[in-house]
Write a protein that holds these residues in place. Structure first.
Motif, PDB file in Angstrom:
ATOM      1  N   GLU A 838       5.683  14.455 -10.362  1.00 15.90           N
ATOM      2  CA  GLU A 838       6.232  13.222  -9.793  1.00 15.90           C
ATOM      3  C   GLU A 838       6.101  13.213  -8.275  1.00 15.90           C
ATOM      4  O   GLU A 838       5.764  12.181  -7.671  1.00 15.90           O
ATOM      5  N   ALA A 841       2.451  12.560  -7.408  1.00 18.97           N
ATOM      6  CA  ALA A 841       2.089  11.151  -7.551  1.00 18.97           C
ATOM      7  C   ALA A 841       2.648  10.326  -6.396  1.00 18.97           C
ATOM      8  O   ALA A 841       1.980   9.427  -5.866  1.00 18.97           O
ATOM      9  N   ARG A 842       3.865  10.642  -5.965  1.00 15.32           N
ATOM     10  CA  ARG A 842       4.476   9.884  -4.877  1.00 15.32           C
ATOM     11  C   ARG A 842       3.755  10.148  -3.561  1.00 15.32           C
ATOM     12  O   ARG A 842       3.509   9.225  -2.779  1.00 15.32           O
ATOM     13  N   LYS A 845       0.573   8.250  -3.035  1.00 16.22           N
ATOM     14  CA  LYS A 845       0.778   6.887  -2.540  1.00 16.22           C
ATOM     15  C   LYS A 845       1.117   6.883  -1.052  1.00 16.22           C
ATOM     16  O   LYS A 845       0.840   5.906  -0.354  1.00 16.22           O
ATOM     17  N   LYS A 886       6.813   2.268 -18.475  1.00 20.95           N
ATOM     18  CA  LYS A 886       6.359   3.118 -17.382  1.00 20.95           C
ATOM     19  C   LYS A 886       5.560   4.290 -17.940  1.00 20.95           C
ATOM     20  O   LYS A 886       5.994   4.944 -18.888  1.00 20.95           O
ATOM     21  N   ARG A 903      -2.228   4.027 -15.294  1.00 21.75           N
ATOM     22  CA  ARG A 903      -0.981   3.892 -16.053  1.00 21.75           C
ATOM     23  C   ARG A 903       0.043   3.081 -15.263  1.00 21.75           C
ATOM     24  O   ARG A 903       0.001   3.025 -14.038  1.00 21.75           O
ATOM     25  N   GLN A 905       3.257   1.970 -13.354  1.00 21.49           N
ATOM     26  CA  GLN A 905       4.201   2.654 -12.474  1.00 21.49           C
ATOM     27  C   GLN A 905       5.645   2.220 -12.742  1.00 21.49           C
ATOM     28  O   GLN A 905       6.582   2.807 -12.211  1.00 21.49           O
TER      29      GLN A 905
END
Length: 991
Positions: A838, A841-842, A845, A886, A903, A905
């Motif tokens: 997680e 992934a954050r 961004k 999600k 996928r 979000q």
């Protein structure tokens, strides 16, 4: 001991010219290749390299295959090699190289044969391209009476197919990764469980099986099933469905999870390569405290979808295709090493190794040479320096390399290798496992070429010889002369080499297709650039020609290589190449800054480090955290607050003397751009900041929450301008270099401190000692009182405000940047939290914010070809009116030959699908794809609140850096003066 390359350079009996037909020796002339007529059917840097090598070999009748796929999608994307090959009769156009379907692939193979025959070519060179490892393609070329410049079809079958290669490795005593190599056979046995059932199937389908095999009742069932499957592929029929295969893989994966707790499993299509056709599953099991049956079941349930993905990527979903998928234990803490092989069917030699562990999405990024000579020298240096742990770690590597080279050569001989190939391994401390063989030349082959050349000697007269320094040349020689070519001796050339792959990717290393290159700086001295001719100027005007980086094929733009006296030297050269490379354009994104930051990270730690294949993603996550923290800093606000702080402190120390306060304000104001320009550049480019922090990590220490400078921050500042390629150069635009008044101020201050250091006999790392000396009001170093007062005043003036640079260190401390480090034994310590999916992934961004979108739309995160279903014939992922959760798959974008499943979000409902074209339609980054209604409303963030938070965070970190070294000097007036210190030192412009 083999002779060195320098010996052969000066030995007149050894022919080194690639035109062997010009040699004085009749024996050497007999290996001439001038009459070879190859058709080059690959693209990218290897095509341009092959053209150059063939020209140098005296080969004039060669041609290239040109795919129109890129140029149809993007303008200005035609092969830049056409600037060199201007004879249009030797340029042959095809829609694309391999076709989108099995039928198109067969059509393309036959088309290539027709082109070769119709235009007088006698051979085909596929490089490391789409058909280089294709057994069927090679067999088609051979049946047509053409020569394939690469391993023959028999070798392709025995070594190129991953399942066959693992069987061969086991036969010759090479250790392999634990796993299942024959899941298709097990799938068939799930349907037809007995020997009798299999024989009935053979009869019913009229399969052309070997009667001897069918009659052998001692043959294990799985081997019989394999034989039946081979016959079905030959007939072009399927004996199982992809769904049945997926279910079998799911069962096998679940068993592996149970047998090997706390590990993941890798799926590999047997025909994959270059990162294609591979997926890893079971990530949740790595962090689970205990893998219960439910968690294992959930993890294994991903398998059927991933099986379809890998088969799609390698185009093995057609009827009659061999759909075997290897199921392997994913050795988590591994390094990816490979051994270069060359053979002629009778002999096989190994040419050292390459470490390719620094990779992402199974795509290699940075590759470095690993040779026995280089490791032996590194061990000697470590032992001499007293680094015992490092020496032991390198000694282990040397022993593994020797074993890998021996095993690789034995494997190559076993499969009758008759060209160049690569023996790939995963290394786990003092063990290694065979992974696969790439039956082609590798992208990184020049790393090996820079370390070794090959000496081919006349068996009847060893002094009569020729030397080959190119693997492409060696492949052409082998294709033309086969078994006549004697076994060569490898000759050390340069002790070390490194290669960085310059790719069209964004800051998170995600593919970024479609950018237009408008300018590329020229290669610098010592740089080896393979860029397929993109940076070649227009032959008529000498001007740079624009080039569109298309997304239909590989993301690679160029290969940047350097050599050196050791690995450190090659890294230093590579850092310089990356620093001096300027690449500009429109909508252009590359991994240039990533490479520069990464190379400098290792230079600041230890270039002999042993990163694993799991290094890059947590490293990117750390850089993302650094970017997030850096985004909270406001340098303009920090500078203003620093001025206030100085004014308050001076008023406190020197009450009633406004001249000192005024002088200090004037001094600090002069440093605004000197300090903030580099700070802002580093904060806006977190990859550059990561490398800078690693290089400068020893120049400060944190004591009781305060930054304490070990080295003069002015020296660090001077180096930073060079690090950012912003050093003074009157020929460059002012926006790209240090401004002249800042440069003069900086160099004046450096001359001052060089002289002082010489006076007191101090090193540049002993600034803290100099600072303590300068705090004394009593004259030091033999200076008189007046001069000493001026020196102290100048010191305060030169140093005032420089501590602002410490904010960068405080940002690093806030995210525990230096906990990610290289240990004394060369292992890399990766903090556990950076492996959190997680967080990863954050931070992705943070590095690359998603494209701007409306609250009721979903847009394409990057450009490529859109697919709305898992595979042909499958239902679409979503449709109008469907609710999505999600993490649910919404669509697939194929970019740079990789299939990326996108996928959700968040959860919501698809109101309308906006993209209505057929699968394979090209979409652009930010293009709206769906109208949606989110389950939860998104609240816009107040910009004023963001600004308040930035200033609060900046103020907080400022407390650790302000005026820590200078607080006792307020009894003097700060000055910037040129003190006459001729007797104390010389005036040099370096720290």
């Amino acid at each position: 001991m083999a002779p060195t390359a320098d010996y052969y350079k000066t030995n007149p009996l050894v022919h080194r010219d690639r035109r062997l037909g010009k040699a004085g020796s009749a024996w050497v002339r007999s290996f001439a290749c001038e009459d070879l007529k190859p058709l080059i059917v690959c693209r990218g840097p290897i095509r341009k390299e092959a053209m150059d090598v063939f020209e140098e070999m005296g080969i004039r009748h060669y041609g290239i295959l040109l795919s129109e796929k890129d140029s149809i999608v993007y303008a200005n994307a035609l092969a830049p090699e056409l600037r060199q090959l201007t004879d249009t009769s030797r340029v042959h156009r095809v829609p694309d190289y391999t076709g989108a379907t099995k039928e198109e692939r067969v059509e393309r193979m036959n088309q290539i044969v027709r082109i070769a025959r119709d235009n007088g070519y006698d051979s085909v060179f596929a490089g490391y391209g789409f058909m280089a490892e294709d057994e069927e393609f090679v067999a088609t070329i051979e049946r047509a009476g053409l020569e394939f410049i690469g391993p023959n079809s028999v070798t392709q079958a025995r070594a190129g197919k991953k399942d066959e290669a693992k069987r061969t490795a086991l036969e010759v005593g090479v250790s392999v990764t634990p796993g299942v190599n024959n899941v298709t056979a097990r799938t068939l046995l799930t349907k037809h469980k007995t020997r009798k059932a299999l024989l009935a199937l053979v009869e019913a389908e009229e399969l052309g099986c070997d009667p001897k095999v069918l009659a052998n009742e001692k043959l294990p069932l799985e081997e019989l099933a394999d034989h039946v499957l081979m016959a079905s592929y030959a007939k072009g029929i399927d004996l199982y469905t992809i769904d049945e295969l997926g279910w079998q893989v799911q069962r096998e994966v679940a068993e592996m999870f149970k047998k090997h707790p706390g590990t993941r499993v890798r799926l590999k299509a047997i025909g994959g390569g270059g990162g294609k056709g591979q997926r890893i599953l079971g990530g949740a099991l790595l962090t689970a405290k205990a893998a219960d049956a439910k968690l294992i079941e959930e993890a294994a349930a991903e398998a059927p979808t991933l099986v379809r993905e890998v088969l799609n990527e390698v185009k093995a979903t057609g009827v009659g295709d061999n759909k075997n998928v290897l199921i392997e234990l994913n050795i988590e803490q591994t390094r990816h090493n490979e051994i270069q092989l060359l053979g002629n069917g009778r002999w096989c030699v190994s040419l050292g190794g390459r470490d390719c562990s620094l990779q992402m999405h199974e795509q290699k990024l940075l590759e470095i040479s690993v040779t026995q000579e280089g490791l032996a020298a590194a061990i000697a240096r470590a032992e001499k320096a007293g680094r015992k742990d490092e020496a032991r770690a390198l000694a282990t590597d040397l022993e593994i390399l020797k074993r890998m080279e021996d095993d690789a050569a034995r494997f190559g001989a076993a499969v009758g290798l008759d060209s160049a190939s690569t023996f790939e391994c995963i290394v786990d401390r003092d063990r290694y496992y065979f992974m696969e063989v790439n039956t082609r030349i590798q992208v990184e082959h020049r790393v090996t070429e820079l370390c070794y050349s090959l000496r081919f000697a006349n068996p009847d007269d060893p002094s009569d010889a020729f030397v080959v320094e190119s693997l492409v040349e060696a492949m052409a020689l082998l294709a033309r002369h086969k078994e006549r070519l004697p076994k060569p001796t490898r000759i050390p050339r340069f002790p070390a080499a490194a290669e960085a792959r310059l790719n069209a990717t964004d800051a998170s290393l995600s593919p970024h297709a479609g950018g237009l290159i408008r300018f590329w700086s020229k290669p610098i001295e010592g740089e080896i650039r393979d860029d397929q001719g993109i940076s070649m100027p227009n032959p008529d005007t000498g001007m740079f020609m624009r080039y569109h980086v298309a997304g239909a094929y590989d993301s690679n733009i160029a290969l940047l290589l350097t050599k050196g006296e050791d690995r450190l030297d090659s890294y230093l050269h590579l850092a310089k190449v990356l620093r001096k490379t300027s690449l500009r354009g429109v909508n252009l994104a590359t991994n240039l800054e990533f490479h520069y930051g990464l190379v400098n990270w290792f230079l600041g730690q230890n270039v002999m480090a042993k990163p694993t294949t799991r290094f890059v993603v947590p490293y990117l996550t750390l850089v993302g955290l650094l970017a997030e923290e850096g985004g909270k800093l406001d340098t303009g606000f920090a500078f203003a607050e620093m001025k206030k702080h100085y004014a308050a402190q001076i008023a406190k120390e020197s009450p009633g003397d406004p001249s000192v306060t005024k002088a200090m304000a004037e001094v600090i104001d002069r440093k605004l751009t000197l300090l903030t320009r580099v700070m802002d550049r580093l904060l806006e480019a977190p990859h550059l900041l990561a490398g800078w922090l690693s290089l400068n990590r020893k120049h400060y220490r944190l004591e009781k929450g305060k930054v304490f400078w070990i080295r003069n921050p002015l020296g660090v500042l001077n180096d930073t301008y060079e690090y950012l390629n912003m050093g003074w150069d009157p020929r460059k635009p002012a926006a790209e270099v240090i401004w002249q008044h800042d440069h003069e101020l900086l160099q004046k201050s450096i001359r001052f401190y060089v002289a002082l250091r010489k006076t007191f006999g101090l090193k540049k790392e002993e600034f803290y000692k100099l600072n303590e000396i300068l705090k004394s009001e009593a004259p030091q170093g033999g200076y008189d009182a007046e001069t000493w007062a001026q020196i102290r005043a100048a010191h305060l003036g030169y140093e005032a405000g420089n501590e602002l640079l410490g904010l960068l260190f405080m940002a690093a401390e806030a995210v525990k940047f230096f906990d990610f480090r290289v240990e004394a034994n060369l292992d890399v310590t990766i903090p556990a939290h950076l492996n959190d999916p997680e967080l990863q992934a954050r931070m992705k961004k943070v590095l690359v914010p998603p494209p701007a979108t409306k609250a009721d739309e979903l847009v394409a995160p990057f450009g490529g070809m859109l697919y709305r279903q898992e595979a042909p014939g499958r239902p679409p992922f979503v449709s109008d009116g469907v609710h999505f959760e999600k993490g649910q798959a919404l669509y697939i974008i194929e970019v740079m030959k990789m299939f990326n499943t996108v996928r959700a979000q968040f959860s919501g409902t698809i109101d309308k699908i906006l993209m209505t074209g057929p699968d394979g339609t090209v979409v652009q980054k930010g293009q709206p794809l769906f109208k949606i209604t989110p389950d939860e409303k998104f609240v816009a963030v107040d910009p004023k609140q963001i600004e308040r938070e930035r200033r609060a965070r900046t103020s907080e970190l400022l407390q650790a850096v302000l005026m820590t070294p200078y607080e006792k000097l307020y009894d003097v007036e700060p000055r910037e003066v040129e003190i006459d210190l001729v007797r104390a030192g010389d005036y040099v412009l370096a720290v």
